[in-house]
Design an enzyme around this catalytic site. Structure first.
Site, mmCIF file in Angstrom:
data_model
loop_
_atom_site.group_PDB
_atom_site.id
_atom_site.type_symbol
_atom_site.label_atom_id
_atom_site.label_comp_id
_atom_site.label_asym_id
_atom_site.label_seq_id
_atom_site.Cartn_x
_atom_site.Cartn_y
_atom_site.Cartn_z
ATOM 1 N N CYS A 17 2.832 8.998 -42.235
ATOM 2 C CA CYS A 17 2.892 7.944 -41.227
ATOM 3 C C CYS A 17 1.540 7.796 -40.534
ATOM 4 O O CYS A 17 0.852 8.782 -40.276
ATOM 5 C CB CYS A 17 3.981 8.275 -40.207
ATOM 6 S SG CYS A 17 4.094 7.099 -38.837
ATOM 7 N N ASN A 67 1.518 -3.913 -11.889
ATOM 8 C CA ASN A 67 1.804 -2.488 -12.034
ATOM 9 C C ASN A 67 1.116 -1.643 -10.960
ATOM 10 O O ASN A 67 1.700 -0.692 -10.432
ATOM 11 C CB ASN A 67 1.372 -2.024 -13.429
ATOM 12 C CG ASN A 67 1.838 -0.616 -13.765
ATOM 13 O OD1 ASN A 67 3.031 -0.325 -13.725
ATOM 14 N ND2 ASN A 67 0.915 0.258 -14.094
ATOM 15 N N ASP A 121 -10.675 -15.972 -16.100
ATOM 16 C CA ASP A 121 -11.249 -15.243 -17.225
ATOM 17 C C ASP A 121 -12.259 -14.249 -16.675
ATOM 18 O O ASP A 121 -13.401 -14.600 -16.374
ATOM 19 C CB ASP A 121 -11.917 -16.209 -18.199
ATOM 20 C CG ASP A 121 -12.521 -15.495 -19.400
ATOM 21 O OD1 ASP A 121 -12.361 -14.255 -19.508
ATOM 22 O OD2 ASP A 121 -13.164 -16.171 -20.231
ATOM 23 N N CYS A 157 -8.534 2.181 -21.290
ATOM 24 C CA CYS A 157 -7.809 2.558 -22.504
ATOM 25 C C CYS A 157 -8.742 2.633 -23.707
ATOM 26 O O CYS A 157 -8.279 2.758 -24.839
ATOM 27 C CB CYS A 157 -6.658 1.583 -22.773
ATOM 28 S SG CYS A 157 -7.179 -0.119 -23.039
#
EC number: 2.1.1.190
Length: 444
Positions: free
Chosen positions: A88, A307, A350, A401
């Protein structure tokens, strides 16, 4: 003009078996060795190991190979929990113990900051991590059909579109971890062959499984879906070209989750953090590092559906949230209303463009921004950070991230009068090479 025949270079090493010693891990978690002048990247090999590896790719300066046999094992090698690990493509590091995984990710950040900003020692804080198994609340499961028209349900192999059939996934939320065989059996019972192209699973206050329908299901097949759903702890919906259709009537097409005393609603296509427990820890740490008080006016860039904005708004004077996607701006506004927060305003812009106008800012007002949060996508926030520098705001919290783009953007802050006060790993994706980071910058 004469064209001379130029024979293709012979790739003499392809499929060759090599015995190599592994010196380090690269950014992707592959073992690194050398053969003469060529670097060899070896999948599933760890530093300090001697392995037999089969060459799968040859370039002028490097080879890629797969580990076939571990001759001398590293002390931190472990047996992967998932029996599908080596087929996987979902996980990269289950063969490395958890402390080793965190050390690998921290070293990746160290290396990137050293290259970008010549910083040798980072002010590391304790890594954020929660349960390292069954943490993933959202996933897309692939469906392919073999020559016998039988459905194969699972995840893609690494660097491939081929689906590996999965029986159980130990990183997926418990609700869905053992559902693969049931999904395959259900699809194979349909008279409408190859009607389902993929499946999406989402854990929320009410969990949902979405079957993407690319061919019309018969009345009998839809009844099979209904019967299947009777025995499951989640709702089932069909995704069609005209939208999402739940099998059973729903009071709302919104899903929801809770964080820091706020309830956030979202749709199945909205971005949400996939690790629900770590998301809560991340939001709490962000508020602690920002040292919020009732006089603060916070700018939340790349705010999504709120969030960070909404939990922060409960502790400060005002919050301005800015997001590139208008649907998410509307969702954040709705979530503020749901949570009865009136000190939030949300705008669409943007943020990756050169700044022409940021009309939501008024440095002369009593609500002048004094703290900034930014949580960009993998592309980072280079232009947004350049614009932040002009605001001369004292406190900037960067949630990343992507390690490479964060190191790049951090250099802009560091070159313009900011210092890096704190940094920590956030292990949002245990057993993978992906690195999430939180960094606090203050202006000197």
């Amino acid at each position: 003009m004469v064209n001379f025949y130029k024979p293709k270079a012979v790739k003499k090493n392809i499929n060759q078996q090599l015995t190599v010693e592994i010196n380090s891990l690269d950014m992707n978690g592959d073992g690194v060795s050398r053969q003469g002048k060529k670097t060899i990247f070896v999948e599933f090999a760890l530093p300090g190991e001697t392995v037999e590896a089969k060459v799968t790719q040859e370039k002028s300066k490097f080879l890629r190979a797969n580990t076939k046999k571990v001759l001398v094992a590293a002390n931190n090698r472990v047996t992967p929990l998932c029996k599908h690990f080596y087929q996987c493509g979902g996980c990269d590091l289950q063969h490395l113990d958890y402390d080793g995984q965190l050390a690998f990710k921290q070293q990746k950040i160290n290396d990137l900051f050293r290259r970008n900003s010549n910083i040798e020692q980072l002010p590391w804080q304790s890594a954020l991590h929660t349960d390292i198994w069954h943490y993933r609340r959202k996933a897309r499961i692939g469906v392919q059909y073999n020559k016998l028209n039988k459905a194969i349900v699972g995840f893609r192999q690494k660097s491939s579109n081929v689906i590996t059939p999965i029986k159980r996934c130990p990183v997926l939320a418990e609700t869905f971890a053992n559902e693969f065989s049931d999904f395959a059996a259900l699809i194979n019972s349909f008279s409408s062959k190859q009607a389902i192209s993929h499946i999406e699973v989402i854990t929320a206050e009410v969990s949902v499984v979405i079957f993407r329908q690319v061919r019309t299901l018969s009345v009998e097949d839809k009844q099979k879906l209904l019967n299947f759903n009777l025995h499951k702890p989640y709702q089932i919906a069909l995704q069609q070209d005209d939208g999402l259709h739940f099998l059973e009537p729903q009071s709302s097409n919104y899903l929801s989750y809770k964080v820091s005393g706020c309830e956030l609603q979202f749709t199945t296509t909205d971005f949400v953090q996939v690790n629900i427990n770590l998301n809560a820890e991340m939001v709490n740490q962000a508020m602690q590092w920002l040292a919020l008080d009732v006089n603060d006016n916070v700018l939340d860039l790349f705010c999504g559906l709120g969030n960070f904005s909404l939990p922060i708004a409960k502790q400060v004077n005002s919050v301005i949230g800015v997001e590139g996607v208008q649907d998410m701006v509307e969702r954040a506004t709705m979530n503020a209303q749901t949570n009865q927060l009136t000190n939030c305003q949300f705008y669409q812009a943007d943020l990756n463009a050169e700044k022409s106008d940021w009309p939501w800012l008024n440095s002369n007002s009593e609500n002048a921004i004094n703290k900034i949060v930014l949580d960009p996508a993998r592309a980072g926030a280079y232009n947004a950070v350049k614009n932040i520098v002009e605001l001369e705001v004292n406190t900037v919290l960067y949630i990343s991230c992507d390690a490479a783009t964060m190191a790049r953007d951090a250099k802009v802050l560091l070159d313009n009068g900011y210092t890096l006060d704190k940094i920590s790993l956030m292990d949002m994706f245990s057993h993978t090479r992906h690195v999430e980071t939180m960094a606090l910058f203050t202006r000197v």
